[in-house]
Scaffold this motif. Structure first.
Motif, short mmCIF file in Angstrom:
data_model
loop_
_atom_site.label_atom_id
_atom_site.label_comp_id
_atom_site.label_asym_id
_atom_site.label_seq_id
_atom_site.Cartn_x
_atom_site.Cartn_y
_atom_site.Cartn_z
N ASP A 98 -7.11 51.33 79.56
CA ASP A 98 -7.30 52.65 80.19
C ASP A 98 -8.72 53.14 79.86
O ASP A 98 -9.48 52.45 79.18
CB ASP A 98 -6.23 53.63 79.71
CG ASP A 98 -6.23 53.82 78.20
OD1 ASP A 98 -7.02 53.14 77.52
OD2 ASP A 98 -5.46 54.65 77.69
N ILE A 99 -9.08 54.32 80.31
CA ILE A 99 -10.43 54.84 80.13
C ILE A 99 -10.76 55.03 78.66
O ILE A 99 -11.86 54.67 78.21
CB ILE A 99 -10.60 56.17 80.90
CG1 ILE A 99 -10.48 55.89 82.40
CG2 ILE A 99 -11.92 56.83 80.59
CD1 ILE A 99 -10.44 57.13 83.26
N GLU A 100 -9.83 55.57 77.87
CA GLU A 100 -10.07 55.81 76.45
C GLU A 100 -10.29 54.49 75.70
O GLU A 100 -11.16 54.39 74.84
CB GLU A 100 -8.90 56.59 75.83
CG GLU A 100 -9.10 56.98 74.39
CD GLU A 100 -10.35 57.83 74.16
OE1 GLU A 100 -10.96 57.67 73.08
OE2 GLU A 100 -10.72 58.63 75.04
N THR A 101 -9.52 53.49 76.03
CA THR A 101 -9.67 52.18 75.38
C THR A 101 -11.03 51.58 75.72
O THR A 101 -11.70 50.98 74.88
CB THR A 101 -8.54 51.23 75.81
OG1 THR A 101 -7.30 51.87 75.56
CG2 THR A 101 -8.60 49.93 75.05
N GLY A 102 -11.47 51.74 76.96
CA GLY A 102 -12.78 51.26 77.37
C GLY A 102 -13.90 51.95 76.60
O GLY A 102 -14.86 51.30 76.17
N ARG A 103 -13.78 53.27 76.43
CA ARG A 103 -14.76 54.02 75.66
C ARG A 103 -14.80 53.54 74.21
O ARG A 103 -15.87 53.35 73.63
CB ARG A 103 -14.43 55.51 75.71
CG ARG A 103 -15.56 56.34 76.25
CD ARG A 103 -15.29 57.82 76.23
NE ARG A 103 -14.77 58.18 77.56
CZ ARG A 103 -13.69 58.90 77.79
NH1 ARG A 103 -13.01 59.40 76.80
NH2 ARG A 103 -13.29 59.16 79.00
N LEU A 104 -13.62 53.34 73.63
CA LEU A 104 -13.54 52.85 72.26
C LEU A 104 -14.18 51.46 72.15
O LEU A 104 -14.91 51.17 71.19
CB LEU A 104 -12.07 52.80 71.80
CG LEU A 104 -11.83 52.28 70.38
CD1 LEU A 104 -12.52 53.18 69.36
CD2 LEU A 104 -10.34 52.20 70.11
#
Length: 143
Positions: A98-104
């Motif tokens: 998801d977007i948060e995992t990509g940012r992390l």
């Protein structure tokens, strides 16, 4: 006065014979002295070529550097191969990010790059793996 010299008989090409005659015609020179000096100089070099003597140590050093570089590249290639295989195996059955995992993931990647930059700066551009390889190769050279 008798000396301990042995007579040798050999043939020279015309051009060398003329050059020897010219050298021997100078005062205080003799064919025997000229040929003795030339043969002694040649034997002291052990019939080695002057270029080999001048550039041999440099070429040997270059070869050792190339061998260390090849060893390091082989080790890095093996590590990368193992890492990629591990990552592909580990993440084979995970759901999409998801977007948060990509940012992390991007944040962790940036931390990884920053750590590499710090390590290279502290080692004057020589990775720790090179130091380990240098130590082992110097131990092998001594034994």
């Amino acid at each position: 006065m008798q000396t301990s010299k042995i007579r040798h008989q050999f043939y020279l090409p015309d051009d060398l014979s003329r050059a020897l005659e010219d050298l021997a015609s100078r005062p205080g020179a003799s064919k025997t002295a000229i040929l003795t000096d030339a043969l002694r100089a040649w034997l002291e070099r052990k019939a080695g070529h002057e270029l080999d003597e001048r550039f041999g140590p440099r070429l040997d050093r270059q070869q050792r550097i190339a061998q260390r570089s090849e060893t390091m590249l082989n080790a890095i290639a093996e590590m990368l191969d193992l890492f990629v295989a591990h990552q592909l195996t580990l993440t084979a059955h995970q759901p999409p990010f998801d977007i948060e995992t990509g940012r992390l993931g991007r944040h962790r990647y940036q931390q990884f790059i920053d750590q590499i930059a710090r390590r290279l700066a502290s080692n004057q551009g020589v990775p720790k793996l090179v130091a380990v390889i240098d130590e082992t190769s110097s131990r092998k050279d001594k034994s």
